[in-house]
Structures are given as C-alpha cells and as structure tokens.
Write a protein that holds these residues in place. Structure first.
Motif, PDB file in Angstrom:
ATOM      1  N   VAL A 214       0.840  -1.202   0.000  1.00  0.00           N
ATOM      2  CA  VAL A 214       0.000   0.000   0.000  1.00  0.00           C
ATOM      3  C   VAL A 214       0.873   1.249   0.000  1.00  0.00           C
ATOM      4  CG1 VAL A 214      -1.594   1.381   1.395  1.00  0.00           C
ATOM      5  CG2 VAL A 214      -2.016  -1.061   1.076  1.00  0.00           C
ATOM      6  N   VAL A 215       1.889   1.251   0.844  1.00  0.00           N
ATOM      7  CA  VAL A 215       2.775   2.407   0.969  1.00  0.00           C
ATOM      8  C   VAL A 215       3.554   2.651  -0.320  1.00  0.00           C
ATOM      9  CG1 VAL A 215       4.861   3.254   2.131  1.00  0.00           C
ATOM     10  CG2 VAL A 215       3.000   2.255   3.485  1.00  0.00           C
ATOM     11  N   GLU A 216       4.074   1.591  -0.911  1.00  0.00           N
ATOM     12  CA  GLU A 216       5.008   1.751  -2.031  1.00  0.00           C
ATOM     13  C   GLU A 216       4.349   1.723  -3.410  1.00  0.00           C
ATOM     14  OE1 GLU A 216       8.025  -1.203  -1.592  1.00  0.00           O
ATOM     15  OE2 GLU A 216       8.793  -0.364   0.287  1.00  0.00           O
ATOM     16  N   VAL A 217       3.181   1.072  -3.522  1.00  0.00           N
ATOM     17  CA  VAL A 217       2.580   0.903  -4.857  1.00  0.00           C
ATOM     18  C   VAL A 217       1.128   1.379  -4.895  1.00  0.00           C
ATOM     19  CG1 VAL A 217       2.037  -0.742  -6.695  1.00  0.00           C
ATOM     20  CG2 VAL A 217       4.088  -1.081  -5.291  1.00  0.00           C
ATOM     21  N   LYS A 218       0.270   0.718  -4.132  1.00  0.00           N
ATOM     22  CA  LYS A 218      -1.169   0.953  -4.254  1.00  0.00           C
ATOM     23  C   LYS A 218      -1.577   2.374  -3.890  1.00  0.00           C
ATOM     24  CE  LYS A 218      -2.894  -3.781  -3.717  1.00  0.00           C
ATOM     25  NZ  LYS A 218      -3.721  -4.683  -2.887  1.00  0.00           N
ATOM     26  N   GLY A 219      -0.936   2.934  -2.868  1.00  0.00           N
ATOM     27  CA  GLY A 219      -1.288   4.283  -2.432  1.00  0.00           C
ATOM     28  C   GLY A 219      -1.101   5.304  -3.535  1.00  0.00           C
ATOM     29  N   LEU A 220       0.063   5.283  -4.172  1.00  0.00           N
ATOM     30  CA  LEU A 220       0.333   6.222  -5.266  1.00  0.00           C
ATOM     31  C   LEU A 220      -0.598   5.972  -6.447  1.00  0.00           C
ATOM     32  CD1 LEU A 220       4.227   6.475  -5.255  1.00  0.00           C
ATOM     33  CD2 LEU A 220       2.610   8.331  -4.881  1.00  0.00           C
TER      34      LEU A 220
END
Length: 301
Positions: A214-220
């Motif tokens: 979530v922090v590294e991929v999905k959030g952005l």
C-alpha cells in the motif's frame, strides 16, 4: 503515567508556526491542568519544525504532583513521521495527526503521508486523526480505512472542543493561499474548522507485506487515479488558475496534479486540444517562480 513515567505523545506533521508556537507560548501546559495526576512528554515531529529547535526541549510547564519535575515537557524532531518512527528509542503511548490533509485525497499532499501513515499503523499504537469537516472525513475513510485498512478504535465524532466559526485564526473558509479566482472556480463553500472531526485508529488489518505494498505501490496508484478523476470533473480549471496567478507552492501542486492526470491516455488526448492554454499557464509559472521538473514533463505529455 504508565508505570510512573510520562505519557509519551508524538504530534506528527507538526509545524513550527502552529504546534511549535503553542509550545513556546506554554499552551501545552493545559494537559497538566486537565490531567493533574499525569505527566507528559510531547514530541513535535515534522519537517516544518525549525532546525534550531530540533531535539531541543521547547517548553516545560507545571510541577508534577509529587516532585519538582514539570508535568509537561515538549521537544521537537525535524523529520518526517516515518523517519522518526525508525529513529525513536521506543514507540509512543499514542500519536496525533492534527489536520493532516490525508482526507483531501490530493496527490501532491497525501503522497508525503503514505509512508508515515503506514509506519504509525504498523506500530499498533492508538493514533488520533483530526480533519476540517465532512469532505475530508470522506477522504480519510477512503485512504485510511479502506486502503490502509486501519482498525477503528473510536468512530468519527464531531469534536466537542472544536473552534467556533467566529474564532480566528482557527476558522478557514478557503484553503490557505487560494486567490479569489481559484476559490470562484473551486466553489468550496464548506467552512473549515481546525480539528472539527476526530477519530481514533490502532493498527491495521493488513499484513506487513500488504502494508508495504500500500505504501510503495497501491497508495500512489489510487492517488493518481483520483487526480485523473478530479481532472475529468473539472479540477483542471483551478490548476490552470493556480499556475497563472498562484504562488510557488500552489503552482507546484497544480503541476503535480497535471502530470498525474496526463498519464491517462484519454485525458492526455483531451488536454491536447487545450495545449496552448496549458503551456501558457506553465510558462507563466516558470517566469514567476523558476524552472520545475514537472513543468517539462507536463508539456511533453
């Protein structure tokens, strides 16, 4: 406090001109008056805290019930929340994110919070989130509850201690720095009160690996898709006005939004019909504030 020690609180996203000023004015001493049986250690964490005060004790207030030690100690850490979470010797008893802006769902603002939100939820300590009103409440629901799968300790409440609409400077009808022209385009009539809505979370339903994704991929990815959706709904008009007449900070936010929106092929094609208007606005920004890497990116797309 717990086991005779102070209650440790991290105020994450703190700014020198707001929480730091309150410390220098002794305002945090109110904690010692409201909870006379406790002592407190507050750490004001944020990149906008002043370098000179970082790590230094900003303020002390009141005498402890049974000693000459002050009831409230305040110090600062000039770094982002996730950086402090790695560096701190121990987690806090709880953390606070006053008016973080996560609920705006705006890519240029919220992307800086992704790693910090993940770090705070990963610590599995209570975290108090506050926001300005109903719109940001909806955004925090999407970002923190659905995307980050934050476990809710206390559901959304209207803060009984929220400022009154006539209070100043706690009342914000418009977002700071918006010109009258931008405000006319955005047509946001919601009165924005600091800490109007509050809720508590503790931990996340995600595994460590899921949280990392979530922090590294999905959030952005979600933030880019939201920027594209906002553009389709007409937000680009405000972005153009920000580039043409806004300050450097506001114009930079507009550039980042445009760059994300232009990643969508259909939007890029639609915006190509407005190429001169967009490029003129970007040139206006550059002439006033200097070159910016996102400027070339927007024109090339």
């Amino acid at each position: 406090g717990p086991n005779g020690r102070p209650v440790v609180v991290w105020v994450v996203g703190a700014r020198e001109g707001m929480e730091g000023r309150l410390a220098l004015e002794g305002a945090w001493g109110l904690l010692g008056e409201v909870f006379p049986e406790l002592s407190w250690e507050l750490v004001l964490v944020g990149p906008e805290m002043e370098e000179a005060s970082s790590g230094a004790e900003l303020a002390v207030a009141g005498a402890a019930p049974s000693a000459s030690e002050p009831r409230v100690r305040v110090r600062s850490a000039r770094m982002k929340g996730h950086e402090w979470a790695r560096e701190a010797a121990a987690p806090p008893d709880f953390a606070v994110c006053f008016n973080s802006g996560i609920g705006t769902m705006a890519l240029p603002l919220v992307r800086h919070w992704l790693e910090t939100a993940g770090a705070l939820l990963g610590l599995d300590v209570p975290v108090l989130f506050t926001c300005f009103g109903a719109k940001e409440r909806q955004g925090e629901t999407l970002m923190l509850r659905h995307l980050f799968r934050a476990k809710v300790l206390v559901d959304f409440l209207e803060n009984p201690l929220r400022p009154h609409p006539e209070d100043d400077p706690s009342r914000h009808v418009r977002k700071p720095g918006l010109s009258a022209a931008i405000d006319q385009i955005e047509q946001d009539s919601e009165v924005r009160l600091c800490n109007a809505v509050v809720w508590w979370a503790r931990g996340t339903e995600h595994s460590a690996e899921e949280l990392k994704e979530v922090v590294e991929v999905k959030g952005l990815q979600v933030l880019r898709e939201l920027a594209q959706d906002f553009a389709q709904r007409g937000a680009y008009k405000g972005w153009l006005e920000a580039l043409t007449s806004g300050g450097r900070e506001l114009g930079t936010l507009a550039l980042e939004n445009f760059a994300a929106a232009l990643e969508h092929p259909q939007l890029a094609q639609a915006f190509s019909k407005m190429f001169k208007r967009i490029s003129d606005a970007i040139v206006s920004f550059i002439q006033r504030h200097g070159q910016h890497p996102q400027a070339r990116l927007c024109i090339e797309r």
